[in-house]
Enzyme design. Structure first.
Site, PDB file in Angstrom:
ATOM      1  N   SER A  10      22.509 -50.470  42.827  1.00 14.36           N
ATOM      2  CA  SER A  10      22.985 -51.028  44.097  1.00 14.36           C
ATOM      3  C   SER A  10      24.290 -51.770  43.858  1.00 14.36           C
ATOM      4  CB  SER A  10      21.946 -51.996  44.671  1.00 14.36           C
ATOM      5  OG  SER A  10      22.482 -52.674  45.797  1.00 14.36           O
ATOM      6  N   HIS A  11      25.069 -51.904  44.916  1.00 15.09           N
ATOM      7  CA  HIS A  11      26.269 -52.733  44.830  1.00 15.09           C
ATOM      8  C   HIS A  11      25.913 -54.209  44.723  1.00 15.09           C
ATOM      9  CE1 HIS A  11      28.427 -49.129  45.869  1.00 15.09           C
ATOM     10  NE2 HIS A  11      29.564 -49.774  45.728  1.00 15.09           N
ATOM     11  N   SER A  12      24.699 -54.538  45.057  1.00 11.41           N
ATOM     12  CA  SER A  12      24.264 -55.929  45.032  1.00 11.41           C
ATOM     13  C   SER A  12      23.179 -56.141  43.979  1.00 11.41           C
ATOM     14  CB  SER A  12      23.712 -56.325  46.407  1.00 11.41           C
ATOM     15  OG  SER A  12      22.997 -57.537  46.323  1.00 11.41           O
ATOM     16  N   ASP A  68      22.523 -46.943  46.390  1.00  9.25           N
ATOM     17  CA  ASP A  68      22.636 -47.367  47.781  1.00  9.25           C
ATOM     18  C   ASP A  68      23.814 -46.683  48.481  1.00  9.25           C
ATOM     19  OD1 ASP A  68      24.603 -48.926  46.521  1.00  9.25           O
ATOM     20  OD2 ASP A  68      23.799 -50.846  47.205  1.00  9.25           O
TER      21      ASP A  68
END
Length: 130
Positions: A10-12, A68
């Protein structure tokens, strides 16, 4: 018993860790590794984190990788290519949360990487509301 491992890209950092928390609460035996955020846990993705996550999740039966958005897929593809394990490490075209949940369920029953991948990708068609 070894089984297919799961990697969450995920980017997070928080999203990857949150989904890992969710699925590992239910599927305690499945190797689930989060690879969220940059090396400093900022928003973005890290090729090195993804490579390490794949290595950690791989128990010998392969890995299914979830992503994501956007460049998460590109970095996942590059990590797999660099690993030389394209035959055992697969990227799922599936919803991040629902797909990972289904993949963990299937991995826990001893399915192979292709069966886990197929089950996760079928999660795209699950309706949440009738």
């Amino acid at each position: 018993m070894s089984q297919v491992g799961i990697v969450l890209v995920s980017h997070s950092h928080k999203i990857a860790e949150g989904v890992k928390d969710l699925v590992t609460q239910v599927f305690k035996e499945t190797a689930v590794v989060a690879a969220g955020g940059t090396d400093d846990n900022e928003i973005g993705t890290s090729l090195e984190k993804i490579q390490q996550a794949i290595d950690e999740a791989d128990q010998g039966d392969g890995v299914v990788v979830f992503f994501d958005i956007g460049s998460a897929m590109m970095n996942a593809e590059l990590a797999i290519e660099l690993s030389g394990s394209e035959d055992r490490v697969k990227i799922a075209d599936a919803p991040f949360v629902e797909g990972a949940y289904v993949a963990c369920l299937e991995a826990g029953t001893g399915k192979d990487v292709y069966e886990v991948l197929a089950a996760a990708e079928r999660a795209r068609g699950h309706q949440k509301k009738a």
